[in-house]
Design a protein around this motif. Sequence first.
Motif, PDB file in Angstrom:
ATOM      1  N   GLN B   3       0.842  -1.195   0.000  1.00 41.42           N
ATOM      2  CA  GLN B   3       0.000   0.000   0.000  1.00 41.42           C
ATOM      3  C   GLN B   3       0.869   1.233   0.000  1.00 41.42           C
ATOM      4  N   LEU B   4       0.459   2.233  -0.784  1.00 40.44           N
ATOM      5  CA  LEU B   4       1.126   3.512  -0.791  1.00 40.44           C
ATOM      6  C   LEU B   4       0.117   4.524  -0.256  1.00 40.44           C
ATOM      7  N   VAL B   5       0.495   5.212   0.819  1.00 37.31           N
ATOM      8  CA  VAL B   5      -0.403   6.166   1.447  1.00 37.31           C
ATOM      9  C   VAL B   5       0.226   7.548   1.383  1.00 37.31           C
ATOM     10  N   GLN B   6      -0.478   8.477   0.775  1.00 41.87           N
ATOM     11  CA  GLN B   6       0.032   9.809   0.557  1.00 41.87           C
ATOM     12  C   GLN B   6      -0.489  10.796   1.589  1.00 41.87           C
ATOM     13  N   SER B   7       0.211  11.910   1.692  1.00 40.35           N
ATOM     14  CA  SER B   7      -0.196  12.975   2.593  1.00 40.35           C
ATOM     15  C   SER B   7      -1.420  13.701   2.030  1.00 40.35           C
ATOM     16  N   GLY B   8      -1.989  14.553   2.848  1.00 37.38           N
ATOM     17  CA  GLY B   8      -3.263  15.157   2.513  1.00 37.38           C
ATOM     18  C   GLY B   8      -3.171  16.358   1.576  1.00 37.38           C
ATOM     19  N   ALA B   9      -4.338  16.922   1.325  1.00 34.15           N
ATOM     20  CA  ALA B   9      -4.441  18.045   0.402  1.00 34.15           C
ATOM     21  C   ALA B   9      -3.699  19.270   0.925  1.00 34.15           C
ATOM     22  N   GLU B  10      -3.208  20.070  -0.020  1.00 36.93           N
ATOM     23  CA  GLU B  10      -2.466  21.277   0.310  1.00 36.93           C
ATOM     24  C   GLU B  10      -3.000  22.437  -0.521  1.00 36.93           C
ATOM     25  N   VAL B  11      -3.000  23.617   0.086  1.00 38.79           N
ATOM     26  CA  VAL B  11      -3.320  24.851  -0.627  1.00 38.79           C
ATOM     27  C   VAL B  11      -2.124  25.773  -0.471  1.00 38.79           C
ATOM     28  N   LYS B  12      -1.601  26.217  -1.589  1.00 42.19           N
ATOM     29  CA  LYS B  12      -0.401  27.047  -1.562  1.00 42.19           C
ATOM     30  C   LYS B  12      -0.588  28.289  -2.426  1.00 42.19           C
ATOM     31  N   LYS B  13       0.179  29.305  -2.087  1.00 41.28           N
ATOM     32  CA  LYS B  13       0.161  30.530  -2.886  1.00 41.28           C
ATOM     33  C   LYS B  13       1.200  30.441  -3.991  1.00 41.28           C
ATOM     34  N   PRO B  14       0.985  31.153  -5.070  1.00 43.38           N
ATOM     35  CA  PRO B  14       1.981  31.163  -6.150  1.00 43.38           C
ATOM     36  C   PRO B  14       3.340  31.575  -5.615  1.00 43.38           C
ATOM     37  N   GLY B  15       4.364  30.868  -6.100  1.00 35.20           N
ATOM     38  CA  GLY B  15       5.727  31.144  -5.673  1.00 35.20           C
ATOM     39  C   GLY B  15       6.188  30.295  -4.504  1.00 35.20           C
ATOM     40  N   ALA B  16       5.256  29.689  -3.799  1.00 36.92           N
ATOM     41  CA  ALA B  16       5.602  28.848  -2.652  1.00 36.92           C
ATOM     42  C   ALA B  16       6.051  27.469  -3.130  1.00 36.92           C
ATOM     43  N   SER B  17       6.401  26.617  -2.162  1.00 34.10           N
ATOM     44  CA  SER B  17       6.762  25.221  -2.429  1.00 34.10           C
ATOM     45  C   SER B  17       5.772  24.309  -1.727  1.00 34.10           C
ATOM     46  N   VAL B  18       5.637  23.100  -2.242  1.00 28.01           N
ATOM     47  CA  VAL B  18       4.800  22.092  -1.596  1.00 28.01           C
ATOM     48  C   VAL B  18       5.602  20.801  -1.525  1.00 28.01           C
ATOM     49  N   LYS B  19       5.417  20.074  -0.426  1.00 28.93           N
ATOM     50  CA  LYS B  19       6.111  18.798  -0.248  1.00 28.93           C
ATOM     51  C   LYS B  19       5.071  17.725   0.049  1.00 28.93           C
ATOM     52  N   VAL B  20       4.994  16.744  -0.811  1.00 37.73           N
ATOM     53  CA  VAL B  20       4.031  15.654  -0.694  1.00 37.73           C
ATOM     54  C   VAL B  20       4.779  14.384  -0.319  1.00 37.73           C
ATOM     55  N   SER B  21       4.216  13.627   0.604  1.00 34.49           N
ATOM     56  CA  SER B  21       4.869  12.381   1.027  1.00 34.49           C
ATOM     57  C   SER B  21       4.092  11.156   0.574  1.00 34.49           C
ATOM     58  N   CYS B  22       4.793  10.038   0.516  1.00 36.08           N
ATOM     59  CA  CYS B  22       4.221   8.768   0.073  1.00 36.08           C
ATOM     60  C   CYS B  22       4.863   7.683   0.923  1.00 36.08           C
ATOM     61  N   LYS B  23       4.046   7.043   1.759  1.00 34.01           N
ATOM     62  CA  LYS B  23       4.557   6.001   2.653  1.00 34.01           C
ATOM     63  C   LYS B  23       4.225   4.631   2.092  1.00 34.01           C
ATOM     64  N   GLU B  82       8.933  17.388  -3.685  1.00 37.10           N
ATOM     65  CA  GLU B  82       8.788  18.804  -3.387  1.00 37.10           C
ATOM     66  C   GLU B  82       8.828  19.583  -4.695  1.00 37.10           C
ATOM     67  N   LEU B  83       7.821  20.394  -4.919  1.00 42.74           N
ATOM     68  CA  LEU B  83       7.743  21.215  -6.121  1.00 42.74           C
ATOM     69  C   LEU B  83       7.854  22.685  -5.702  1.00 42.74           C
ATOM     70  N   HIS B  84       8.794  23.370  -6.333  1.00 44.28           N
ATOM     71  CA  HIS B  84       9.106  24.747  -5.950  1.00 44.28           C
ATOM     72  C   HIS B  84       8.505  25.738  -6.952  1.00 44.28           C
ATOM     73  N   SER B  85       8.517  27.015  -6.542  1.00 44.35           N
ATOM     74  CA  SER B  85       8.065  28.097  -7.428  1.00 44.35           C
ATOM     75  C   SER B  85       6.714  27.781  -8.055  1.00 44.35           C
ATOM     76  N   LEU B  86       5.765  27.446  -7.209  1.00 43.81           N
ATOM     77  CA  LEU B  86       4.459  27.004  -7.685  1.00 43.81           C
ATOM     78  C   LEU B  86       3.738  28.090  -8.470  1.00 43.81           C
ATOM     79  N   ARG B  87       3.014  27.647  -9.504  1.00 47.63           N
ATOM     80  CA  ARG B  87       2.149  28.525 -10.260  1.00 47.63           C
ATOM     81  C   ARG B  87       0.779  27.865 -10.392  1.00 47.63           C
ATOM     82  N   SER B  88      -0.178  28.612 -10.846  1.00 43.55           N
ATOM     83  CA  SER B  88      -1.549  28.092 -10.888  1.00 43.55           C
ATOM     84  C   SER B  88      -1.658  26.816 -11.724  1.00 43.55           C
ATOM     85  N   GLU B  89      -0.813  26.700 -12.745  1.00 42.98           N
ATOM     86  CA  GLU B  89      -0.847  25.510 -13.617  1.00 42.98           C
ATOM     87  C   GLU B  89      -0.390  24.242 -12.890  1.00 42.98           C
ATOM     88  N   ASP B  90       0.180  24.391 -11.709  1.00 40.79           N
ATOM     89  CA  ASP B  90       0.611  23.219 -10.932  1.00 40.79           C
ATOM     90  C   ASP B  90      -0.543  22.632 -10.116  1.00 40.79           C
TER      91      ASP B  90
END
Lengths: 106, 121
Positions: B3-23, B82-90
């Motif tokens: 089983q692969l279990v991922q972290s939850g939903a995230e809301v970020k502002k443009p230019g920020a970074s997001v880090k998603v995990s997968c256990k 981890e995805l950096h420099s987020l934009r709306s298309e992400d």
Amino acid sequence: DIQMTQSPSSLSASVGDTVTITCRASQTISRYLNWYQHKPGKAPNLLIFGASGLQSGVPSRFSGRGSGTDFSLTISGLQPEDSATYFCQQSYNIFRTFGQGTKLEI
Amino acid sequence: QVQLVQSGAEVKKPGASVKVSCKTSGNTFTSYYIHWVRQAPGQGLEWMGAINPSGGSTTYAQRFQGRVTMSSDTSTSRVYMELHSLRSEDTGMYYCARDAPTSGWPTFDSWGQGSLVTVSS
């Protein structure tokens, strides 16, 4: 990167029909071609591996064929639960590119 | 069944970074590559890259080079994207998937449930 071109992008069919989706690779990939079914809100599900191998638990109405650059997925005797988007994917190298997907409406 | 279990939903502002995990469950964490795939709204599946949890070597899709970082932690059987420099298309659903052979053929045989990332000001 290997480009995967899938067609059609969408199709509509009736219960009991047979449909075929095609996938073309930009270079030869032998039989390193997989097909996935993707339903909204769910993770994709492996249907076919190695171009024609049927994944365990997948109904036999799903079949795949092809080698080299041209591949196809055929669904015979469509059922309502087959409504989904289908993607091909090359596994010839680590850059596991997908086709654009085919949305099937029953 | 792994089983692969991922972290939850995230809301970020443009230019920020997001880090998603997968256990990954089970004891096969270091045996198989983990890939990341995203699906933007109304779009198809897009391969982002892969990591070898044993050693941490990575391969990224060219369009994400310089903007994505994948890592692994063997002590917790987790991989991270981890995805950096987020934009709306992400904005989209991000999936992790295990690269394992099926009857000898390379496949994504198990997938995480997906993590929704929304980029909005």
